[in-house]
Design an enzyme around this catalytic site. Structure first.
Site, short mmCIF file in Angstrom:
data_model
loop_
_atom_site.label_atom_id
_atom_site.label_comp_id
_atom_site.label_asym_id
_atom_site.label_seq_id
_atom_site.Cartn_x
_atom_site.Cartn_y
_atom_site.Cartn_z
N LEU A 1 10.85 44.98 -29.25
CA LEU A 1 10.32 46.29 -28.86
C LEU A 1 11.41 47.24 -28.42
CD1 LEU A 1 7.21 45.03 -26.83
CD2 LEU A 1 7.37 45.59 -29.28
N HIS B 1 8.05 51.73 -29.54
CA HIS B 1 6.86 50.90 -29.31
C HIS B 1 6.24 51.22 -27.93
CE1 HIS B 1 9.10 48.03 -32.07
NE2 HIS B 1 7.94 48.10 -32.65
N GLY C 1 2.88 54.05 -35.12
CA GLY C 1 3.96 55.05 -35.09
C GLY C 1 4.04 55.82 -36.40
N GLU C 2 4.51 57.06 -36.30
CA GLU C 2 4.61 57.91 -37.50
C GLU C 2 5.88 57.63 -38.30
OE1 GLU C 2 3.98 61.92 -36.09
OE2 GLU C 2 1.93 61.41 -35.46
N LYS C 3 6.80 56.85 -37.75
CA LYS C 3 8.00 56.52 -38.53
C LYS C 3 7.59 55.78 -39.81
CE LYS C 3 11.08 53.20 -37.88
NZ LYS C 3 11.40 52.67 -39.23
N GLN D 1 2.71 53.39 -44.05
CA GLN D 1 1.89 52.33 -43.44
C GLN D 1 0.70 52.95 -42.70
OE1 GLN D 1 3.37 48.75 -41.19
NE2 GLN D 1 2.99 50.03 -39.41
N VAL E 1 10.18 58.27 -32.23
CA VAL E 1 11.12 58.44 -31.12
C VAL E 1 12.53 58.30 -31.69
CG1 VAL E 1 11.85 57.55 -28.85
CG2 VAL E 1 9.43 57.50 -29.50
N SER F 1 14.29 51.89 -34.44
CA SER F 1 13.71 50.88 -35.33
C SER F 1 14.22 49.51 -34.88
CB SER F 1 14.17 51.13 -36.77
OG SER F 1 13.99 49.97 -37.54
N ARG G 1 15.08 47.33 -36.71
CA ARG G 1 16.14 46.88 -37.63
C ARG G 1 17.47 47.60 -37.38
NH1 ARG G 1 11.48 46.17 -41.44
NH2 ARG G 1 11.54 44.00 -42.11
#
Ligand code: PAF
Length: 281
Positions: free
Chosen positions: A33, A37, A147-149, A153, A176, A185, A187
């Site tokens: 997280l 998140h 989330g909008e990132k 999805q 964010v 992210s 990742r």
């Protein structure tokens, strides 16, 4: 915070809460997280009396050769972050608890799932939709937050909810970013120091594109190609950089005003995705 790893105990706890007619809000995650998140948890808190977070690194949504095994698993740190953000219940099932047998039943959201990221990650969105539907069935939340990132999805989930009349409201939260623009992210931890310096270039490219669109550029193909070229020059390996209609992610037609620019690009071993919405006159 209550921590639960079995569906039976989850149902028992939620049943107890429901006797008091509380609104339950679910935030599904794969853990590791970050502040992005945690903003979802804050949004969840605004909409219900009980916030449930789930952490499950869903194996079925990773394609062959992707980072399922190496995906960061940081349950202890995640637990204390969720605790400090006032989450009421963490559902962290094992693989065998969530997928006790191989799945014959899956959810498909064709077309929307096949473009952009779907072209490079076949089966990914079907696996996401399926696990999210399973989580909705286990938790039966009144509302769920994403989330909008992960814009595609989010759209796939909204479409599944609408098409199947699922009794859950979906809310989204803005991406964010780090102060230099890089979208948070899980990742990003794959980036080396020099790649991390380069990474905000993806968001800068989106901002350039949005700026050009706002100033009247209507040659989307040329704009996309130029931005991909610029990304390559910065060291990225772009998969796509695309101007789409915000309502359905299809290529825009003349007269469409509500657009979104979406991009996915590799930087070293990190696959970064981002997007930026734009309204044109
Ligand atoms: O966005 C994610 O973290 C995952 O795709 C989700 C929605 C938790 C499903 O596994």
């Amino acid at each position: 915070m209550i921590i639960i790893d079995s569906v039976a105990s989850l149902r028992k706890q939620l049943g107890d809460w429901r006797m008091d007619s509380v609104r339950i809000v679910l935030v599904p995650t794969m853990g590791n997280l970050h502040e992005g998140h945690l903003k979802l948890m804050d949004e969840a808190r605004l909409h219900g009396e009980r916030v449930v977070a789930s952490i499950f690194v869903n194996p079925t949504q990773f394609c062959e050769g992707e980072d399922f095994l190496g995906y960061p698993r940081t349950l202890e740190k995640d637990t204390s972050q969720l605790c400090s953000r006032g989450v009421d219940l963490l559902f962290a099932p094992s693989r065998s608890e969530l997928h006790p047998q191989s799945l014959l039943t899956t959810v498909m959201v064709p077309t929307l799932s096949d473009l952009l990221c779907g072209e490079y990650r076949p089966g990914h969105f079907s696996a996401v939709a399926t696990v999210v539907l399973k989580l909705f069935n286990m938790v039966q939340p009144e509302l769920s937050v994403f989330g909008e990132k992960d814009f595609q999805q989010l759209m796939v989930i909204r479409k599944m909810v609408a098409d199947l009349n699922l009794p859950v409201q979906i809310r989204s939260v803005a991406t964010v970013r780090e102060p230099d623009g890089l979208a948070l992210s899980s990742r990003n931890c794959y980036l080396t120091e020099s790649e991390r310096c380069c990474a905000p270039g993806l968001y800068r490219a989106l901002c350039h594109a949005v700026d050009s669109l706002s100033k009247g550029c209507s040659d989307f193909g040329a704009l996309e190609n130029q931005q991909k070229k610029d990304l390559r020059a910065m060291g990225f390996r772009p998969e796509y950089f695309s101007v789409r209609r915000r309502s359905d992610l299809e290529p825009p037609h003349a007269g469409d005003t509500e657009l979104v620019v979406l991009a996915a690009a590799w930087l070293g071993s990190a696959r970064l995705i981002d997007n930026k919405a734009v309204s044109i006159a």
